[in-house]
Design a protein around this motif. Sequence first.
Motif, short mmCIF file in Angstrom:
data_model
loop_
_atom_site.label_atom_id
_atom_site.label_comp_id
_atom_site.label_asym_id
_atom_site.label_seq_id
_atom_site.Cartn_x
_atom_site.Cartn_y
_atom_site.Cartn_z
N ASN A 153 8.62 17.66 -19.87
CA ASN A 153 7.78 17.02 -20.90
C ASN A 153 7.86 15.50 -20.95
O ASN A 153 7.07 14.87 -21.64
CB ASN A 153 8.13 17.59 -22.28
N GLU A 154 8.83 14.90 -20.26
CA GLU A 154 8.96 13.44 -20.28
C GLU A 154 8.14 12.84 -19.13
O GLU A 154 8.66 12.60 -18.03
CB GLU A 154 10.43 13.03 -20.19
N PHE A 155 6.87 12.59 -19.40
CA PHE A 155 5.93 12.16 -18.37
C PHE A 155 6.36 10.85 -17.70
O PHE A 155 6.46 10.76 -16.47
CB PHE A 155 4.54 11.99 -18.99
N VAL A 156 6.63 9.82 -18.49
CA VAL A 156 6.97 8.49 -17.93
C VAL A 156 8.28 8.55 -17.15
O VAL A 156 8.41 7.96 -16.07
CB VAL A 156 7.05 7.43 -19.05
N LEU A 157 9.27 9.26 -17.69
CA LEU A 157 10.55 9.39 -16.99
C LEU A 157 10.37 10.06 -15.63
O LEU A 157 11.00 9.67 -14.65
CB LEU A 157 11.53 10.19 -17.85
N ALA A 158 9.48 11.05 -15.58
CA ALA A 158 9.20 11.74 -14.31
C ALA A 158 8.55 10.78 -13.31
O ALA A 158 8.91 10.78 -12.12
CB ALA A 158 8.29 12.94 -14.55
N VAL A 159 7.61 9.96 -13.77
CA VAL A 159 6.96 8.97 -12.89
C VAL A 159 8.00 8.02 -12.31
O VAL A 159 7.99 7.72 -11.10
CB VAL A 159 5.88 8.17 -13.66
N ILE A 160 8.90 7.54 -13.15
CA ILE A 160 9.95 6.62 -12.70
C ILE A 160 10.86 7.30 -11.67
O ILE A 160 11.19 6.71 -10.63
CB ILE A 160 10.78 6.11 -13.91
N TRP A 169 0.83 -1.21 0.00
CA TRP A 169 0.00 0.00 0.00
C TRP A 169 0.86 1.26 0.00
O TRP A 169 0.53 2.26 -0.64
CB TRP A 169 -0.94 0.00 1.20
N GLY A 170 1.97 1.19 0.73
CA GLY A 170 2.89 2.32 0.77
C GLY A 170 3.44 2.66 -0.60
O GLY A 170 3.42 3.82 -1.02
N PHE A 171 3.89 1.63 -1.33
CA PHE A 171 4.46 1.91 -2.65
C PHE A 171 3.39 2.26 -3.67
O PHE A 171 3.63 3.10 -4.55
CB PHE A 171 5.28 0.72 -3.16
N VAL A 172 2.21 1.66 -3.57
CA VAL A 172 1.11 2.02 -4.49
C VAL A 172 0.76 3.50 -4.33
O VAL A 172 0.50 4.20 -5.31
CB VAL A 172 -0.13 1.13 -4.23
N SER A 173 0.80 3.98 -3.08
CA SER A 173 0.51 5.40 -2.84
C SER A 173 1.59 6.28 -3.46
O SER A 173 1.30 7.36 -3.98
CB SER A 173 0.41 5.66 -1.33
N VAL A 174 2.84 5.82 -3.40
CA VAL A 174 3.95 6.56 -4.03
C VAL A 174 3.74 6.63 -5.54
O VAL A 174 3.92 7.68 -6.16
CB VAL A 174 5.31 5.88 -3.70
N LEU A 175 3.35 5.51 -6.11
CA LEU A 175 3.13 5.44 -7.56
C LEU A 175 1.99 6.36 -7.99
O LEU A 175 2.07 7.06 -9.00
CB LEU A 175 2.83 3.99 -7.96
N LEU A 176 0.92 6.37 -7.19
CA LEU A 176 -0.24 7.21 -7.49
C LEU A 176 0.15 8.69 -7.47
O LEU A 176 -0.18 9.46 -8.38
CB LEU A 176 -1.35 6.94 -6.47
N MET A 177 0.87 9.11 -6.42
CA MET A 177 1.30 10.50 -6.30
C MET A 177 2.28 10.87 -7.42
O MET A 177 2.27 12.00 -7.92
CB MET A 177 1.93 10.74 -4.94
N SER A 178 3.13 9.91 -7.80
CA SER A 178 4.10 10.16 -8.87
C SER A 178 3.40 10.45 -10.19
O SER A 178 3.82 11.33 -10.94
CB SER A 178 5.04 8.95 -9.02
N VAL A 179 2.34 9.71 -10.46
CA VAL A 179 1.56 9.92 -11.69
C VAL A 179 0.90 11.30 -11.67
O VAL A 179 0.92 12.04 -12.67
CB VAL A 179 0.50 8.81 -11.87
N ILE A 180 0.32 11.67 -10.53
CA ILE A 180 -0.36 12.96 -10.40
C ILE A 180 0.63 14.11 -10.60
O ILE A 180 0.38 15.06 -11.34
CB ILE A 180 -1.04 13.08 -9.01
N LEU A 181 1.78 14.03 -9.93
CA LEU A 181 2.79 15.09 -10.01
C LEU A 181 3.38 15.18 -11.43
O LEU A 181 3.61 16.28 -11.94
CB LEU A 181 3.90 14.83 -9.00
N SER A 182 3.61 14.04 -12.05
CA SER A 182 4.15 14.03 -13.42
C SER A 182 3.16 14.63 -14.40
O SER A 182 3.55 15.32 -15.35
CB SER A 182 4.49 12.59 -13.84
#
Length: 362
Positions: free
Chosen positions: A92-99, A69-82
Amino acid sequence: MPTAISEIIMGIIIGKTGLNIVQPDASLQYISSLGVIMLIFLGGMEIDFSLLEPKKDKDTFSPLGTSIWGFVSVLLMSVILSTLLYATGIFNEFVLAVILFSTIALGVIISLLKEVGLLSTNYGQTILLTSAFGEFIPLLALTVYSAVKQQNYLSVFGLPVIFIIAIILLRRFNRIYIFFEGIDKSTTQLDIRLAFFLIFILVTFAEQIGAENILGAFLAGAVMKLLKPKADTEEKLSSMGYGFFIPVFFITTGVNLNLRTLLTNKQALILIPVFFIAFILSKMLVYVAFRKKFGKRYSAAATIVTSTTITLVLPILQVGRNLKLITTAQSGAITLAAIITCLIGPILFNKIINGGQKETNQ
Protein backbone atom coordinates in the motif's frame (compact mmCIF):
# COMPACT_ATOMS: atom_id res chain seq x y z
CA MET A 1 28.79 -13.41 -4.18
CA PRO A 2 29.03 -9.75 -3.11
CA THR A 3 30.69 -9.33 0.30
CA ALA A 4 27.64 -7.51 1.69
CA ILE A 5 25.47 -10.58 1.05
CA SER A 6 27.98 -12.86 2.78
CA GLU A 7 27.91 -10.59 5.82
CA ILE A 8 24.10 -10.52 5.93
CA ILE A 9 24.02 -14.33 5.71
CA MET A 10 26.54 -14.55 8.56
CA GLY A 11 24.28 -12.25 10.57
CA ILE A 12 21.31 -14.53 9.85
CA ILE A 13 23.30 -17.54 11.12
CA ILE A 14 24.32 -15.92 14.42
CA GLY A 15 21.13 -13.87 14.90
CA LYS A 16 17.43 -14.37 15.61
CA THR A 17 16.90 -16.82 12.74
CA GLY A 18 19.86 -19.08 13.51
CA LEU A 19 21.89 -19.62 16.66
CA ASN A 20 20.60 -16.48 18.42
CA ILE A 21 23.96 -15.82 20.06
CA VAL A 22 23.97 -12.09 19.27
CA GLN A 23 21.39 -9.63 20.61
CA PRO A 24 22.21 -6.12 19.32
CA ASP A 25 22.35 -3.60 22.16
CA ALA A 26 22.45 0.20 21.92
CA SER A 27 26.22 0.29 21.36
CA LEU A 28 26.08 -2.20 18.48
CA GLN A 29 23.16 -0.37 16.89
CA TYR A 30 25.12 2.90 17.16
CA ILE A 31 28.12 1.37 15.33
CA SER A 32 25.68 -0.06 12.77
CA SER A 33 24.28 3.46 12.19
CA LEU A 34 27.82 4.72 11.62
CA GLY A 35 28.22 1.89 9.13
CA VAL A 36 25.27 3.19 7.09
CA ILE A 37 26.76 6.67 7.08
CA MET A 38 30.17 5.38 5.97
CA LEU A 39 28.55 3.20 3.29
CA ILE A 40 26.64 6.12 1.75
CA PHE A 41 29.66 8.45 2.16
CA LEU A 42 31.88 6.06 0.21
CA GLY A 43 29.07 5.72 -2.34
CA GLY A 44 29.25 9.49 -2.88
CA MET A 45 33.00 9.18 -3.37
CA GLU A 46 32.51 6.59 -6.12
CA ILE A 47 30.88 9.03 -8.54
CA ASP A 48 33.06 10.09 -11.44
CA PHE A 49 31.99 13.73 -11.94
CA SER A 50 33.97 14.02 -15.17
CA LEU A 51 31.20 11.94 -16.78
CA LEU A 52 28.82 14.87 -16.26
CA GLU A 53 31.02 17.26 -18.25
CA PRO A 54 29.90 17.94 -21.86
CA LYS A 55 32.25 16.58 -24.52
CA LYS A 56 33.83 19.22 -26.78
CA ASP A 57 34.23 16.75 -29.61
CA LYS A 58 30.79 15.83 -30.97
CA ASP A 59 32.10 12.46 -32.18
CA THR A 60 33.32 11.54 -28.69
CA PHE A 61 30.87 9.28 -26.87
CA SER A 62 29.32 10.77 -23.74
CA PRO A 63 27.65 8.36 -21.30
CA LEU A 64 25.46 11.11 -19.83
CA GLY A 65 22.62 10.99 -22.38
CA THR A 66 22.31 7.20 -22.39
CA SER A 67 22.51 7.12 -18.58
CA ILE A 68 19.73 9.70 -18.20
CA TRP A 69 17.45 7.76 -20.55
CA GLY A 70 18.38 4.57 -18.73
CA PHE A 71 17.39 5.92 -15.33
CA VAL A 72 14.25 7.65 -16.65
CA SER A 73 13.14 4.25 -17.98
CA VAL A 74 13.78 2.73 -14.54
CA LEU A 75 11.70 5.47 -12.92
CA LEU A 76 8.86 4.96 -15.40
CA MET A 77 8.75 1.19 -14.82
CA SER A 78 8.97 1.73 -11.05
CA VAL A 79 5.86 3.94 -11.14
CA ILE A 80 3.95 1.38 -13.25
CA LEU A 81 4.89 -1.55 -10.99
CA SER A 82 4.12 0.41 -7.81
CA THR A 83 0.71 1.32 -9.23
CA LEU A 84 -0.01 -2.37 -9.87
CA LEU A 85 1.01 -3.35 -6.33
CA TYR A 86 -1.09 -0.55 -4.85
CA ALA A 87 -4.12 -1.35 -7.00
CA THR A 88 -4.00 -5.04 -6.07
CA GLY A 89 -3.49 -4.27 -2.38
CA ILE A 90 -0.24 -6.25 -2.19
CA PHE A 91 1.75 -3.22 -1.02
CA ASN A 92 0.00 0.00 0.00
CA GLU A 93 2.96 2.40 0.27
CA PHE A 94 3.06 3.59 -3.35
CA VAL A 95 5.87 6.18 -3.06
CA LEU A 96 8.06 3.92 -0.92
CA ALA A 97 7.70 1.19 -3.55
CA VAL A 98 8.74 3.60 -6.33
CA ILE A 99 11.84 4.59 -4.34
CA LEU A 100 12.73 0.94 -3.64
CA PHE A 101 12.30 -0.21 -7.26
CA SER A 102 14.39 2.67 -8.65
CA THR A 103 17.44 1.95 -6.47
CA ILE A 104 20.61 0.44 -7.94
CA ALA A 105 23.51 -1.00 -5.92
CA LEU A 106 26.31 1.37 -6.98
CA GLY A 107 28.97 -0.22 -4.75
CA VAL A 108 28.25 -3.79 -5.92
CA ILE A 109 28.24 -2.73 -9.59
CA ILE A 110 31.56 -0.87 -9.29
CA SER A 111 33.17 -4.01 -7.85
CA LEU A 112 31.74 -6.12 -10.69
CA LEU A 113 32.91 -3.72 -13.41
CA LYS A 114 36.40 -3.64 -11.87
CA GLU A 115 36.58 -7.45 -11.77
CA VAL A 116 35.73 -7.84 -15.47
CA GLY A 117 37.93 -4.89 -16.53
CA LEU A 118 35.08 -2.74 -17.90
CA LEU A 119 35.05 0.16 -15.45
CA SER A 120 37.18 2.47 -17.63
CA THR A 121 35.30 1.68 -20.88
CA ASN A 122 32.41 3.69 -22.33
CA TYR A 123 30.10 0.78 -21.51
CA GLY A 124 31.27 0.57 -17.91
CA GLN A 125 31.12 4.32 -17.41
CA THR A 126 27.55 4.44 -18.75
CA ILE A 127 26.44 1.70 -16.33
CA LEU A 128 28.32 3.51 -13.53
CA LEU A 129 26.55 6.81 -14.17
CA THR A 130 23.15 5.11 -14.46
CA SER A 131 23.84 3.45 -11.10
CA ALA A 132 24.87 6.79 -9.59
CA PHE A 133 21.48 8.23 -10.61
CA GLY A 134 19.92 5.12 -9.08
CA GLU A 135 21.54 5.95 -5.77
CA PHE A 136 21.26 9.73 -5.58
CA ILE A 137 17.72 10.31 -6.93
CA PRO A 138 16.05 7.70 -4.66
CA LEU A 139 18.06 9.07 -1.73
CA LEU A 140 16.77 12.58 -2.41
CA ALA A 141 13.22 11.28 -2.90
CA LEU A 142 13.42 9.35 0.39
CA THR A 143 14.39 12.53 2.26
CA VAL A 144 11.43 14.48 0.84
CA TYR A 145 9.01 11.57 1.36
CA SER A 146 10.13 11.07 4.97
CA ALA A 147 9.72 14.80 5.69
CA VAL A 148 6.22 14.92 4.19
CA LYS A 149 5.12 11.82 6.11
CA GLN A 150 6.34 13.38 9.36
CA GLN A 151 4.83 16.75 8.34
CA ASN A 152 8.25 18.25 8.86
CA TYR A 153 8.14 20.63 5.92
CA LEU A 154 11.14 22.59 7.23
CA SER A 155 13.42 19.78 6.09
CA VAL A 156 12.03 20.00 2.53
CA PHE A 157 12.80 23.72 2.36
CA GLY A 158 16.13 23.01 4.04
CA LEU A 159 17.26 20.64 1.28
CA PRO A 160 18.63 23.43 -0.96
CA VAL A 161 20.51 24.75 2.10
CA ILE A 162 22.28 21.38 2.50
CA PHE A 163 23.48 21.63 -1.12
CA ILE A 164 24.57 25.25 -0.58
CA ILE A 165 26.55 24.23 2.52
CA ALA A 166 28.16 21.41 0.51
CA ILE A 167 29.20 23.90 -2.21
CA ILE A 168 30.56 26.35 0.39
CA LEU A 169 32.56 23.57 2.05
CA LEU A 170 33.93 22.53 -1.34
CA ARG A 171 35.03 26.07 -2.23
CA ARG A 172 36.33 26.76 1.29
CA PHE A 173 38.46 23.64 1.55
CA ASN A 174 39.70 23.43 -2.03
CA ARG A 175 42.85 25.53 -1.41
CA ILE A 176 43.27 24.16 2.11
CA TYR A 177 43.22 20.60 0.76
CA ILE A 178 45.89 21.47 -1.79
CA PHE A 179 47.95 22.87 1.10
CA PHE A 180 47.40 19.60 3.00
CA GLU A 181 48.95 17.67 0.10
CA GLY A 182 52.37 19.11 0.92
CA ILE A 183 52.28 18.09 4.59
CA ASP A 184 53.51 14.78 5.94
CA LYS A 185 50.40 12.82 6.96
CA SER A 186 52.11 9.92 8.71
CA THR A 187 51.04 11.27 12.12
CA THR A 188 48.59 14.08 11.29
CA GLN A 189 46.33 12.23 8.78
CA LEU A 190 44.84 15.62 7.86
CA ASP A 191 43.02 14.24 4.82
CA ILE A 192 41.15 11.71 6.95
CA ARG A 193 40.33 14.36 9.56
CA LEU A 194 38.88 16.56 6.83
CA ALA A 195 36.74 13.69 5.52
CA PHE A 196 35.22 13.09 8.95
CA PHE A 197 34.73 16.83 9.44
CA LEU A 198 32.69 16.93 6.21
CA ILE A 199 30.63 13.94 7.35
CA PHE A 200 30.02 15.51 10.77
CA ILE A 201 28.94 18.91 9.38
CA LEU A 202 26.60 17.68 6.65
CA VAL A 203 25.12 14.75 8.59
CA THR A 204 24.51 16.96 11.63
CA PHE A 205 22.82 19.67 9.56
CA ALA A 206 20.66 17.11 7.77
CA GLU A 207 19.51 15.72 11.12
CA GLN A 208 18.91 19.21 12.57
CA ILE A 209 16.43 20.12 9.84
CA GLY A 210 14.75 16.69 10.06
CA ALA A 211 16.17 15.32 6.79
CA GLU A 212 17.71 11.87 6.43
CA ASN A 213 21.31 11.78 7.69
CA ILE A 214 22.33 9.53 4.80
CA LEU A 215 21.70 12.43 2.37
CA GLY A 216 24.25 14.48 4.31
CA ALA A 217 26.66 11.53 4.21
CA PHE A 218 26.25 11.18 0.43
CA LEU A 219 26.91 14.90 -0.14
CA ALA A 220 29.97 14.71 2.14
CA GLY A 221 31.30 11.90 -0.06
CA ALA A 222 30.62 13.93 -3.21
CA VAL A 223 32.44 16.98 -1.78
CA MET A 224 35.39 14.79 -0.78
CA LYS A 225 35.52 13.34 -4.30
CA LEU A 226 35.49 16.82 -5.89
CA LEU A 227 38.47 17.76 -3.71
CA LYS A 228 40.34 15.12 -5.77
CA PRO A 229 41.92 13.08 -2.97
CA LYS A 230 44.87 10.86 -3.76
CA ALA A 231 44.43 7.13 -4.20
CA ASP A 232 45.95 6.39 -0.80
CA THR A 233 43.41 8.70 0.90
CA GLU A 234 40.51 6.88 -0.76
CA GLU A 235 42.11 3.57 0.19
CA LYS A 236 42.41 4.59 3.85
CA LEU A 237 38.78 5.73 4.01
CA SER A 238 37.63 2.52 2.30
CA SER A 239 39.70 0.49 4.76
CA MET A 240 38.04 2.19 7.73
CA GLY A 241 34.57 1.80 6.23
CA TYR A 242 34.70 -1.67 4.70
CA GLY A 243 37.14 -2.94 7.29
CA PHE A 244 34.94 -2.29 10.31
CA PHE A 245 31.89 0.00 10.29
CA ILE A 246 30.09 -1.24 7.14
CA PRO A 247 30.41 -4.99 7.93
CA VAL A 248 28.85 -4.31 11.35
CA PHE A 249 25.87 -2.72 9.58
CA PHE A 250 25.35 -5.65 7.19
CA ILE A 251 25.89 -8.31 9.87
CA THR A 252 23.50 -6.50 12.23
CA THR A 253 20.94 -6.42 9.40
CA GLY A 254 21.18 -10.21 9.19
CA VAL A 255 21.04 -10.55 12.97
CA ASN A 256 17.78 -8.56 13.15
CA LEU A 257 16.24 -10.53 10.28
CA ASN A 258 13.86 -13.08 11.81
CA LEU A 259 13.10 -15.60 9.08
CA ARG A 260 11.24 -17.87 11.49
CA THR A 261 8.56 -15.23 12.02
CA LEU A 262 8.61 -14.30 8.34
CA LEU A 263 7.94 -17.89 7.19
CA THR A 264 4.78 -17.98 9.31
CA ASN A 265 3.49 -14.68 7.89
CA LYS A 266 1.85 -15.59 4.55
CA GLN A 267 1.13 -11.98 3.60
CA ALA A 268 4.77 -10.96 4.05
CA LEU A 269 6.01 -14.17 2.41
CA ILE A 270 4.22 -13.24 -0.82
CA LEU A 271 6.31 -10.06 -0.99
CA ILE A 272 9.56 -12.01 -1.55
CA PRO A 273 8.80 -13.22 -5.14
CA VAL A 274 6.72 -10.11 -5.87
CA PHE A 275 9.50 -7.66 -5.00
CA PHE A 276 12.19 -9.84 -6.59
CA ILE A 277 10.30 -9.85 -9.90
CA ALA A 278 9.59 -6.11 -9.53
CA PHE A 279 13.30 -5.35 -8.93
CA ILE A 280 14.03 -7.14 -12.22
CA LEU A 281 11.14 -5.72 -14.27
CA SER A 282 11.80 -2.15 -13.13
CA LYS A 283 15.11 -2.26 -15.05
CA MET A 284 13.82 -3.94 -18.23
CA LEU A 285 13.68 -0.74 -20.31
CA VAL A 286 17.39 -0.15 -19.65
CA TYR A 287 17.84 -2.66 -22.48
CA VAL A 288 16.11 -0.27 -24.89
CA ALA A 289 18.16 2.73 -23.68
CA PHE A 290 21.49 0.87 -24.09
CA ARG A 291 20.78 -1.15 -27.25
CA LYS A 292 21.53 1.56 -29.81
CA LYS A 293 25.01 2.21 -28.39
CA PHE A 294 26.08 -1.23 -27.16
CA GLY A 295 24.11 -3.93 -28.99
CA LYS A 296 21.87 -6.72 -27.74
CA ARG A 297 24.29 -8.76 -25.60
CA TYR A 298 25.77 -5.88 -23.61
CA SER A 299 22.39 -4.20 -23.26
CA ALA A 300 20.99 -7.41 -21.76
CA ALA A 301 23.96 -7.58 -19.37
CA ALA A 302 23.39 -3.93 -18.34
CA THR A 303 19.71 -4.66 -17.69
CA ILE A 304 20.56 -7.58 -15.42
CA VAL A 305 23.34 -5.84 -13.49
CA THR A 306 21.31 -2.69 -12.82
CA SER A 307 18.59 -4.85 -11.27
CA THR A 308 21.08 -5.64 -8.49
CA THR A 309 20.09 -3.70 -5.38
CA ILE A 310 20.91 -3.88 -1.68
CA THR A 311 23.01 -0.98 -0.36
CA LEU A 312 20.29 1.68 -0.41
CA VAL A 313 17.37 -0.72 0.11
CA LEU A 314 18.42 -1.39 3.71
CA PRO A 315 18.48 2.29 4.82
CA ILE A 316 15.17 2.87 2.98
CA LEU A 317 13.56 -0.03 4.85
CA GLN A 318 15.00 1.28 8.10
CA VAL A 319 13.32 4.64 7.47
CA GLY A 320 10.09 2.84 6.52
CA ARG A 321 10.10 0.94 9.83
CA ASN A 322 10.89 4.10 11.82
CA LEU A 323 7.93 5.86 10.19
CA LYS A 324 5.78 2.75 10.80
CA LEU A 325 4.96 2.53 7.11
CA ILE A 326 5.96 -1.13 6.92
CA THR A 327 6.17 -3.98 9.41
CA THR A 328 9.31 -5.85 10.42
CA ALA A 329 8.05 -8.90 8.50
CA GLN A 330 7.53 -6.85 5.32
CA SER A 331 11.00 -5.33 5.73
CA GLY A 332 12.50 -8.82 6.06
CA ALA A 333 10.72 -10.06 2.93
CA ILE A 334 11.91 -7.10 0.84
CA THR A 335 15.45 -7.53 2.20
CA LEU A 336 15.44 -11.19 1.10
CA ALA A 337 14.22 -10.18 -2.37
CA ALA A 338 17.10 -7.68 -2.63
CA ILE A 339 19.58 -10.34 -1.46
CA ILE A 340 18.39 -12.69 -4.23
CA THR A 341 19.03 -9.97 -6.87
CA CYS A 342 22.61 -9.70 -5.58
CA LEU A 343 23.08 -13.48 -5.81
CA ILE A 344 21.65 -13.91 -9.31
CA GLY A 345 22.52 -10.58 -10.99
CA PRO A 346 26.35 -10.74 -10.79
CA ILE A 347 26.43 -14.41 -11.90
CA LEU A 348 24.30 -13.78 -15.00
CA PHE A 349 26.20 -10.59 -15.82
CA ASN A 350 29.55 -12.41 -15.71
CA LYS A 351 28.22 -15.25 -17.89
CA ILE A 352 26.89 -12.85 -20.53
CA ILE A 353 30.02 -10.67 -20.56
CA ASN A 354 32.44 -13.62 -20.58
CA GLY A 355 30.40 -15.27 -23.34
CA GLY A 356 30.62 -12.11 -25.44
CA GLN A 357 34.37 -11.80 -24.90
CA LYS A 358 34.89 -15.47 -25.91
CA GLU A 359 32.93 -14.92 -29.13
CA THR A 360 35.01 -11.80 -29.89
CA ASN A 361 38.27 -13.71 -29.32
CA GLN A 362 37.11 -16.52 -31.63
